[in-house]
Write an enzyme that holds these catalytic residues in place. Structure first.
Site, PDB file in Angstrom:
ATOM      1  N   ASP A   1       0.851  -1.194   0.000  1.00  0.00           N
ATOM      2  CA  ASP A   1       0.000   0.000   0.000  1.00  0.00           C
ATOM      3  C   ASP A   1       0.886   1.243   0.000  1.00  0.00           C
ATOM      4  O   ASP A   1       1.867   1.344   0.743  1.00  0.00           O
ATOM      5  CB  ASP A   1      -0.910  -0.015   1.236  1.00  0.00           C
ATOM      6  N   ILE A   2       0.510   2.202  -0.830  1.00  0.00           N
ATOM      7  CA  ILE A   2       1.322   3.407  -1.026  1.00  0.00           C
ATOM      8  C   ILE A   2       1.287   4.341   0.187  1.00  0.00           C
ATOM      9  O   ILE A   2       2.178   5.171   0.372  1.00  0.00           O
ATOM     10  CB  ILE A   2       0.838   4.126  -2.309  1.00  0.00           C
TER      11      ILE A   2
ATOM     12  N   GLN B   1     -14.220   3.102   2.051  1.00  0.00           N
ATOM     13  CA  GLN B   1     -13.649   2.615   0.790  1.00  0.00           C
ATOM     14  C   GLN B   1     -13.382   3.785  -0.152  1.00  0.00           C
ATOM     15  O   GLN B   1     -14.260   4.629  -0.363  1.00  0.00           O
ATOM     16  CB  GLN B   1     -14.607   1.618   0.110  1.00  0.00           C
TER      17      GLN B   1
ATOM     18  N   HIS C   1     -10.565  -5.138  -2.284  1.00  0.00           N
ATOM     19  CA  HIS C   1      -9.193  -5.363  -1.822  1.00  0.00           C
ATOM     20  C   HIS C   1      -9.182  -5.675  -0.339  1.00  0.00           C
ATOM     21  O   HIS C   1     -10.010  -5.181   0.418  1.00  0.00           O
ATOM     22  CB  HIS C   1      -8.295  -4.157  -2.116  1.00  0.00           C
ATOM     23  N   PHE C   2      -8.228  -6.494   0.032  1.00  0.00           N
ATOM     24  CA  PHE C   2      -8.009  -6.861   1.424  1.00  0.00           C
ATOM     25  C   PHE C   2      -6.746  -6.159   1.911  1.00  0.00           C
ATOM     26  O   PHE C   2      -5.688  -6.309   1.300  1.00  0.00           O
ATOM     27  CB  PHE C   2      -7.839  -8.381   1.566  1.00  0.00           C
ATOM     28  N   HIS C   3      -6.902  -5.398   2.994  1.00  0.00           N
ATOM     29  CA  HIS C   3      -5.734  -4.778   3.633  1.00  0.00           C
ATOM     30  C   HIS C   3      -5.124  -5.798   4.595  1.00  0.00           C
ATOM     31  O   HIS C   3      -5.818  -6.325   5.463  1.00  0.00           O
ATOM     32  CB  HIS C   3      -6.151  -3.567   4.474  1.00  0.00           C
TER      33      HIS C   3
HETATM   34  P1  AMP Z   1      -9.686   1.718   0.838  1.00  0.00           P
HETATM   35  O1  AMP Z   1      -9.811   2.946   1.691  1.00  0.00           O
HETATM   36  O2  AMP Z   1     -10.035   0.441   1.596  1.00  0.00           O
HETATM   37  O3  AMP Z   1     -10.435   1.821  -0.470  1.00  0.00           O
HETATM   38  O4  AMP Z   1      -8.159   1.557   0.517  1.00  0.00           O
HETATM   39  C1  AMP Z   1      -7.543   1.969  -0.661  1.00  0.00           C
HETATM   40  C2  AMP Z   1      -6.067   1.857  -0.414  1.00  0.00           C
HETATM   41  O5  AMP Z   1      -5.405   1.924  -1.648  1.00  0.00           O
HETATM   42  C3  AMP Z   1      -5.489   2.960   0.475  1.00  0.00           C
HETATM   43  O6  AMP Z   1      -4.901   2.378   1.627  1.00  0.00           O
HETATM   44  C4  AMP Z   1      -4.464   3.638  -0.441  1.00  0.00           C
HETATM   45  O7  AMP Z   1      -3.317   4.038   0.256  1.00  0.00           O
HETATM   46  C5  AMP Z   1      -4.163   2.537  -1.424  1.00  0.00           C
HETATM   47  N1  AMP Z   1      -3.685   3.010  -2.722  1.00  0.00           N
HETATM   48  C6  AMP Z   1      -4.230   3.965  -3.524  1.00  0.00           C
HETATM   49  N2  AMP Z   1      -3.520   4.097  -4.662  1.00  0.00           N
HETATM   50  C7  AMP Z   1      -2.497   3.195  -4.586  1.00  0.00           C
HETATM   51  C8  AMP Z   1      -1.416   2.858  -5.454  1.00  0.00           C
HETATM   52  N3  AMP Z   1      -1.215   3.453  -6.642  1.00  0.00           N
HETATM   53  N4  AMP Z   1      -0.539   1.888  -5.043  1.00  0.00           N
HETATM   54  C9  AMP Z   1      -0.712   1.288  -3.855  1.00  0.00           C
HETATM   55  N5  AMP Z   1      -1.727   1.559  -3.002  1.00  0.00           N
HETATM   56  C10 AMP Z   1      -2.601   2.507  -3.354  1.00  0.00           C
END
Ligand code: AMP
Ligand code: ZN
Length: 136
Positions: free
Chosen positions: A30-31, A93, A99-101
């Site tokens: 995750d970025i 979201q 996606h799974f964190h």
């Molecule tokens: P959510 O809030 O569950 O939709 O999580 C989306 C996640 O995607 C967040 O934790 C962001 O930091 C992550 N994210 C967004 N863009 C990217 C990217 N280009 N590469 C890696 N992670 C990302």
């Protein structure tokens, strides 16, 4: 799906720090990590939310979730790991592809969820060093 951020990452059109890939799943750091080694595991099948993911696709991605969780535990030495999956803006979201964190947790860490700051953030955002540590 053409305009989906995570579909673009899966297709390699947007760079990511990939940790694992098989026929059903793609895993990458995750970025904006909430913990060192914060990883996203996504099904290759595009579905916006869990409600719409065919059960066989869910069944395809879950072994990757466990596999990557074990990899993070083994290589980073985390004491625990939080698994989080958000559906809908009201749940937090922000990206419309299931996606799974996987968030490694370390003993003594303050409770709660927030992006890391300061030195902890710098360490968790050294993605190349982390990739080497996890896959090396
Ligand atoms: P959510 O809030 O569950 O939709 O999580 C989306 C996640 O995607 C967040 O934790 C962001 O930091 C992550 N994210 C967004 N863009 C990217 C990217 N280009 N590469 C890696 N992670 C990302
Ligand atoms: Zn998608």
């Amino acid at each position: 799906m053409e305009d989906c951020l995570f579909c673009k990452i899966i297709r390699g059109e947007i760079p990511s720090t990939k940790l694992f890939e098989d026929a059903h799943a793609y895993a990458f750091l995750d970025i904006n990590p909430f913990g060192k080694g914060h990883t996203l595991v996504v099904p290759k099948f595009h579905a916006e939310q869990l409600f719409f993911l065919p059960p066989e696709e869910l069944a395809g991605v879950m072994p990757a979730v466990q596999r990557v969780a074990c990899l993070l535990r083994r290589k980073l030495g985390c004491d625990g790991l939080a698994l989080m999956q958000l559906n809908g803006a009201c749940a937090g979201q922000t990206v419309g592809h299931v996606h799974f964190h996987l968030i490694p947790r370390y003993a003594g860490q303050p409770a709660g969820w927030a992006p890391l700051e300061g030195e902890a953030a710098r360490e968790a955002k050294d993605f190349e060093a982390l990739r080497k540590q996890i896959l090396g």
